[in-house]
Scaffold this motif. Structure first.
Motif, PDB file in Angstrom:
ATOM      1  N   PHE A   7      79.818 -12.185  41.549  1.00 12.94           N
ATOM      2  CA  PHE A   7      79.327 -11.285  40.481  1.00 12.94           C
ATOM      3  C   PHE A   7      80.213 -10.295  39.870  1.00 12.94           C
ATOM      4  O   PHE A   7      80.294  -9.880  38.793  1.00 12.94           O
ATOM      5  N   GLN A   8      81.320  -9.825  40.805  1.00 17.75           N
ATOM      6  CA  GLN A   8      82.180  -8.906  40.310  1.00 17.75           C
ATOM      7  C   GLN A   8      83.033  -9.599  39.291  1.00 17.75           C
ATOM      8  O   GLN A   8      83.350  -8.853  38.165  1.00 17.75           O
ATOM      9  N   GLU A   9      83.361 -10.703  39.142  1.00 14.57           N
ATOM     10  CA  GLU A   9      84.026 -11.481  38.444  1.00 14.57           C
ATOM     11  C   GLU A   9      83.448 -11.624  37.111  1.00 14.57           C
ATOM     12  O   GLU A   9      83.745 -11.547  35.753  1.00 14.57           O
ATOM     13  N   LEU A  10      82.184 -11.969  37.246  1.00 10.15           N
ATOM     14  CA  LEU A  10      81.270 -12.125  36.063  1.00 10.15           C
ATOM     15  C   LEU A  10      81.046 -10.733  35.412  1.00 10.15           C
ATOM     16  O   LEU A  10      81.282 -10.876  34.033  1.00 10.15           O
ATOM     17  N   LEU A  11      80.864  -9.791  35.893  1.00  9.94           N
ATOM     18  CA  LEU A  11      80.538  -8.471  35.204  1.00  9.94           C
ATOM     19  C   LEU A  11      81.950  -7.791  34.541  1.00  9.94           C
ATOM     20  O   LEU A  11      82.046  -7.370  33.636  1.00  9.94           O
ATOM     21  N   HIS A  12      83.084  -8.332  35.164  1.00 10.03           N
ATOM     22  CA  HIS A  12      84.436  -7.898  34.788  1.00 10.03           C
ATOM     23  C   HIS A  12      84.752  -8.913  33.230  1.00 10.03           C
ATOM     24  O   HIS A  12      85.075  -8.094  32.389  1.00 10.03           O
ATOM     25  N   TYR A  13      84.215  -9.926  33.421  1.00 13.23           N
ATOM     26  CA  TYR A  13      84.212 -10.638  32.307  1.00 13.23           C
ATOM     27  C   TYR A  13      83.398 -10.204  31.100  1.00 13.23           C
ATOM     28  O   TYR A  13      83.726 -10.128  29.955  1.00 13.23           O
ATOM     29  N   CYS A  14      82.159  -9.782  31.343  1.00 17.75           N
ATOM     30  CA  CYS A  14      81.261  -9.467  30.416  1.00 17.75           C
ATOM     31  C   CYS A  14      81.431  -8.037  29.718  1.00 17.75           C
ATOM     32  O   CYS A  14      81.567  -7.892  28.598  1.00 17.75           O
ATOM     33  N   GLN A  15      82.220  -7.371  30.694  1.00 18.53           N
ATOM     34  CA  GLN A  15      82.753  -6.153  30.278  1.00 18.53           C
ATOM     35  C   GLN A  15      83.879  -6.191  29.163  1.00 18.53           C
ATOM     36  O   GLN A  15      83.890  -5.561  28.172  1.00 18.53           O
ATOM     37  N   GLU A  16      84.977  -7.111  29.680  1.00 15.48           N
ATOM     38  CA  GLU A  16      86.169  -7.323  28.908  1.00 15.48           C
ATOM     39  C   GLU A  16      85.678  -7.899  27.360  1.00 15.48           C
ATOM     40  O   GLU A  16      86.262  -7.650  26.595  1.00 15.48           O
ATOM     41  N   SER A 177      63.677 -14.889  43.842  1.00 20.01           N
ATOM     42  CA  SER A 177      63.213 -13.468  43.256  1.00 20.01           C
ATOM     43  C   SER A 177      64.351 -12.531  42.888  1.00 20.01           C
ATOM     44  O   SER A 177      64.063 -12.027  41.754  1.00 20.01           O
ATOM     45  N   GLY A 178      65.404 -12.844  43.022  1.00 23.59           N
ATOM     46  CA  GLY A 178      66.669 -12.262  42.668  1.00 23.59           C
ATOM     47  C   GLY A 178      67.085 -12.929  41.183  1.00 23.59           C
ATOM     48  O   GLY A 178      67.566 -12.052  40.193  1.00 23.59           O
ATOM     49  N   MET A 179      66.887 -14.175  40.952  1.00 26.15           N
ATOM     50  CA  MET A 179      66.838 -14.938  39.839  1.00 26.15           C
ATOM     51  C   MET A 179      65.967 -14.251  38.828  1.00 26.15           C
ATOM     52  O   MET A 179      66.483 -14.008  37.724  1.00 26.15           O
ATOM     53  N   ALA A 180      64.869 -14.226  39.295  1.00 23.88           N
ATOM     54  CA  ALA A 180      63.777 -13.834  38.223  1.00 23.88           C
ATOM     55  C   ALA A 180      63.897 -12.411  38.017  1.00 23.88           C
ATOM     56  O   ALA A 180      63.618 -11.878  36.651  1.00 23.88           O
ATOM     57  N   ALA A 181      64.332 -11.401  38.720  1.00 23.09           N
ATOM     58  CA  ALA A 181      64.395 -10.166  38.559  1.00 23.09           C
ATOM     59  C   ALA A 181      65.668  -9.911  37.360  1.00 23.09           C
ATOM     60  O   ALA A 181      65.530  -9.125  36.381  1.00 23.09           O
ATOM     61  N   GLY A 182      66.745 -10.709  37.746  1.00 24.05           N
ATOM     62  CA  GLY A 182      67.869 -10.569  36.817  1.00 24.05           C
ATOM     63  C   GLY A 182      67.703 -11.218  35.495  1.00 24.05           C
ATOM     64  O   GLY A 182      67.884 -10.483  34.152  1.00 24.05           O
ATOM     65  N   GLY A 183      66.878 -12.201  35.511  1.00 26.62           N
ATOM     66  CA  GLY A 183      66.434 -12.817  34.359  1.00 26.62           C
ATOM     67  C   GLY A 183      65.640 -12.091  33.481  1.00 26.62           C
ATOM     68  O   GLY A 183      65.677 -11.830  32.256  1.00 26.62           O
ATOM     69  N   LEU A 184      64.580 -11.182  33.911  1.00 23.77           N
ATOM     70  CA  LEU A 184      63.949 -10.620  33.464  1.00 23.77           C
ATOM     71  C   LEU A 184      64.483  -9.184  32.617  1.00 23.77           C
ATOM     72  O   LEU A 184      64.382  -8.909  31.509  1.00 23.77           O
ATOM     73  N   VAL A 185      65.624  -8.616  33.462  1.00 30.47           N
ATOM     74  CA  VAL A 185      66.276  -7.475  32.795  1.00 30.47           C
ATOM     75  C   VAL A 185      67.018  -8.021  31.594  1.00 30.47           C
ATOM     76  O   VAL A 185      67.149  -7.261  30.590  1.00 30.47           O
ATOM     77  N   GLU A 186      67.818  -9.308  31.596  1.00 27.43           N
ATOM     78  CA  GLU A 186      68.442  -9.759  30.436  1.00 27.43           C
ATOM     79  C   GLU A 186      67.425 -10.102  29.163  1.00 27.43           C
ATOM     80  O   GLU A 186      67.538  -9.572  28.227  1.00 27.43           O
ATOM     81  N   MET A 187      66.359 -10.474  29.633  1.00 30.24           N
ATOM     82  CA  MET A 187      64.998 -10.875  28.553  1.00 30.24           C
ATOM     83  C   MET A 187      64.690  -9.503  27.953  1.00 30.24           C
ATOM     84  O   MET A 187      64.379  -9.363  26.676  1.00 30.24           O
ATOM     85  N   MET A 188      64.539  -8.275  28.617  1.00 28.00           N
ATOM     86  CA  MET A 188      64.116  -7.178  27.987  1.00 28.00           C
ATOM     87  C   MET A 188      65.347  -6.214  27.710  1.00 28.00           C
ATOM     88  O   MET A 188      65.080  -5.157  27.325  1.00 28.00           O
ATOM     89  N   GLY A 189      66.569  -7.050  27.548  1.00 25.75           N
ATOM     90  CA  GLY A 189      67.722  -6.493  26.717  1.00 25.75           C
ATOM     91  C   GLY A 189      68.226  -5.463  27.737  1.00 25.75           C
ATOM     92  O   GLY A 189      69.432  -4.467  27.073  1.00 25.75           O
ATOM     93  N   GLY A 190      68.446  -5.559  29.091  1.00 24.57           N
ATOM     94  CA  GLY A 190      69.128  -4.533  29.665  1.00 24.57           C
ATOM     95  C   GLY A 190      70.738  -5.182  29.967  1.00 24.57           C
ATOM     96  O   GLY A 190      70.982  -6.256  29.382  1.00 24.57           O
ATOM     97  N   SER A 191      71.623  -4.309  30.462  1.00 24.09           N
ATOM     98  CA  SER A 191      72.947  -4.661  30.391  1.00 24.09           C
ATOM     99  C   SER A 191      73.204  -5.661  31.741  1.00 24.09           C
ATOM    100  O   SER A 191      72.481  -5.711  32.757  1.00 24.09           O
ATOM    101  N   PRO A 192      74.328  -6.078  31.559  1.00 19.00           N
ATOM    102  CA  PRO A 192      74.769  -7.172  32.745  1.00 19.00           C
ATOM    103  C   PRO A 192      74.710  -6.434  33.912  1.00 19.00           C
ATOM    104  O   PRO A 192      74.440  -6.861  35.143  1.00 19.00           O
ATOM    105  N   THR A 193      75.255  -5.104  34.042  1.00 18.52           N
ATOM    106  CA  THR A 193      75.117  -4.166  35.183  1.00 18.52           C
ATOM    107  C   THR A 193      73.783  -4.435  35.912  1.00 18.52           C
ATOM    108  O   THR A 193      73.501  -4.345  37.283  1.00 18.52           O
ATOM    109  N   GLN A 194      72.787  -3.839  35.128  1.00 14.81           N
ATOM    110  CA  GLN A 194      71.135  -3.918  35.477  1.00 14.81           C
ATOM    111  C   GLN A 194      70.978  -4.939  35.837  1.00 14.81           C
ATOM    112  O   GLN A 194      69.961  -5.209  36.696  1.00 14.81           O
ATOM    113  N   VAL A 195      71.328  -6.334  35.131  1.00  9.41           N
ATOM    114  CA  VAL A 195      70.969  -7.602  35.709  1.00  9.41           C
ATOM    115  C   VAL A 195      71.328  -7.829  37.153  1.00  9.41           C
ATOM    116  O   VAL A 195      70.412  -8.129  37.962  1.00  9.41           O
ATOM    117  N   VAL A 196      72.520  -7.428  37.392  1.00 11.30           N
ATOM    118  CA  VAL A 196      73.076  -7.609  38.863  1.00 11.30           C
ATOM    119  C   VAL A 196      72.436  -6.762  39.737  1.00 11.30           C
ATOM    120  O   VAL A 196      71.873  -7.226  40.714  1.00 11.30           O
TER     121      VAL A 196
END
Ligand code: SF4
Length: 304
Positions: A7-16, A177-196
């Motif tokens: 997830f660190q690698e993913l967040l780094h990519y999103c940030q970059e 439940s983790g997948m659903a929580a992260g998916g919801l955050v993205e759906m509601m316009g949250g940041s990648p960090t909030q998703v994770v």
């Protein structure tokens, strides 16, 4: 293009790249799958539509499963929604009903989308579809939520086995439940960090959940766990959107969950030798249900 093994690698990519997690996932798929963006998206639309179809048929059905253990509870929740005793909001009630509906359809041997597994298939559609309907979210935004949920499942699956027999129910309903929580955050316009963070918060709450299916069937307690996990995911998503962060980073949560799975006794890993599966009620049912030879015996084994 990085391989997103953490997830660190993913967040780094999103940030970059200044992009969302769903956008990073699409770029990853374009780079490695040999498909173009439209082909990838149309495949995801088919999956989302199947989730909708499963929910829709499940909430109207009173049909029992083959064992007779489950069936009809999703409809019960939908019918109860407008009763004076109902104190949950309509969106929460739908999350419960849609999670139950998906697992009940699974128990009836109808088509479901394993997400990440059949036993954990209720959380993601429950959370995403209920919120989409309640907040009138455009379907393409829901699709981004589903893609994000998929990324969370995929990266987690690279670090631990996602099956009750390998790591308990934490690896099925917990990860869902983790997948659903992260998916919801993205759906509601949250940041990648909030998703994770949302995924980490939701998964740590179900860490240690054992796999203890009555009679070895994916019905009890699987159906009710899926009815509840979408609501839990939405609570975790809300916490993350409000700015609450998981103290333990998501990669470490996954490592901890994998370690807990290894420590878990085999009786609590889908063998039906522990937990709820060994209660007197479960044992009595299992005795009646086991290995019926004829249709008459199967009917006799069914609870009233
Ligand atoms: S209890 Fe076991 S069989 Fe049921 S959903 Fe959880 S992991 Fe799957």
């Amino acid at each position: 293009m990085p391989n997103f093994n953490s997830f660190q690698e993913l967040l780094h990519y999103c940030q970059e790249k200044h992009c969302s997690i769903s956008e990073a996932a699409l770029q990853y798929e374009e780079a490695y799958s040999g498909k173009n963006r439209e082909e990838i998206l149309s495949g995801m639309r088919v999956i989302l539509q199947q989730m909708r179809d499963t929910v829709e048929s499940g909430i109207h059905s009173e049909e029992k499963s083959m064992s007779g253990l489950t069936g009809g509870d999703a409809k019960r929740i939908m019918d109860f929604m407008n009763q004076p005793q109902c104190f949950l909001s309509p969106v929460e009630m739908k999350m419960i009903a849609y999670g139950l509906a998906t697992l009940e359809e699974n128990s009836r041997m109808k088509r479901i989308v394993a997400c990440p597994t059949a036993g954990g298939s209720g959380s993601v559609p429950a959370a995403l579809i209920a919120v989409e309907q309640d907040r009138q979210v455009p379907p393409e935004q829901t699709l981004k939520g589903l893609i994000t949920a998929g990324v969370i499942g995929e990266i987690t699956a690279r670090r631990m086995f996602l099956s009750g027999s390998a790591a308990g129910c934490q690896a099925e309903v917990g990860v869902a439940s983790g997948m659903a929580a992260g998916g919801l955050v993205e759906m509601m316009g949250g940041s990648p960090t909030q998703v994770v963070h949302a995924a980490a918060i939701s998964m740590q709450n179900l860490m240690g959940l054992v796999c203890d299916p009555v009679a070895g069937l994916v019905e009890v307690p699987c159906v009710v766990r899926n009815g509840l996990s979408g609501v839990q995911a939405s609570a975790a998503a809300t916490m993350a959107l409000a700015g609450i962060q998981s103290f333990v980073p998501m990669d470490e949560v996954v490592e901890a969950m994998a370690a807990v799975g290894k420590l878990m006794h085999p009786s609590l890993k889908e063998t039906a030798e522990g937990g709820l599966a060994q209660t007197p009620s479960a044992k009595a049912f299992t005795e009646r249900f086991k290995a019926p030879q004829t249709l008459g015996e199967i009917m006799e084994a069914k609870p009233d």
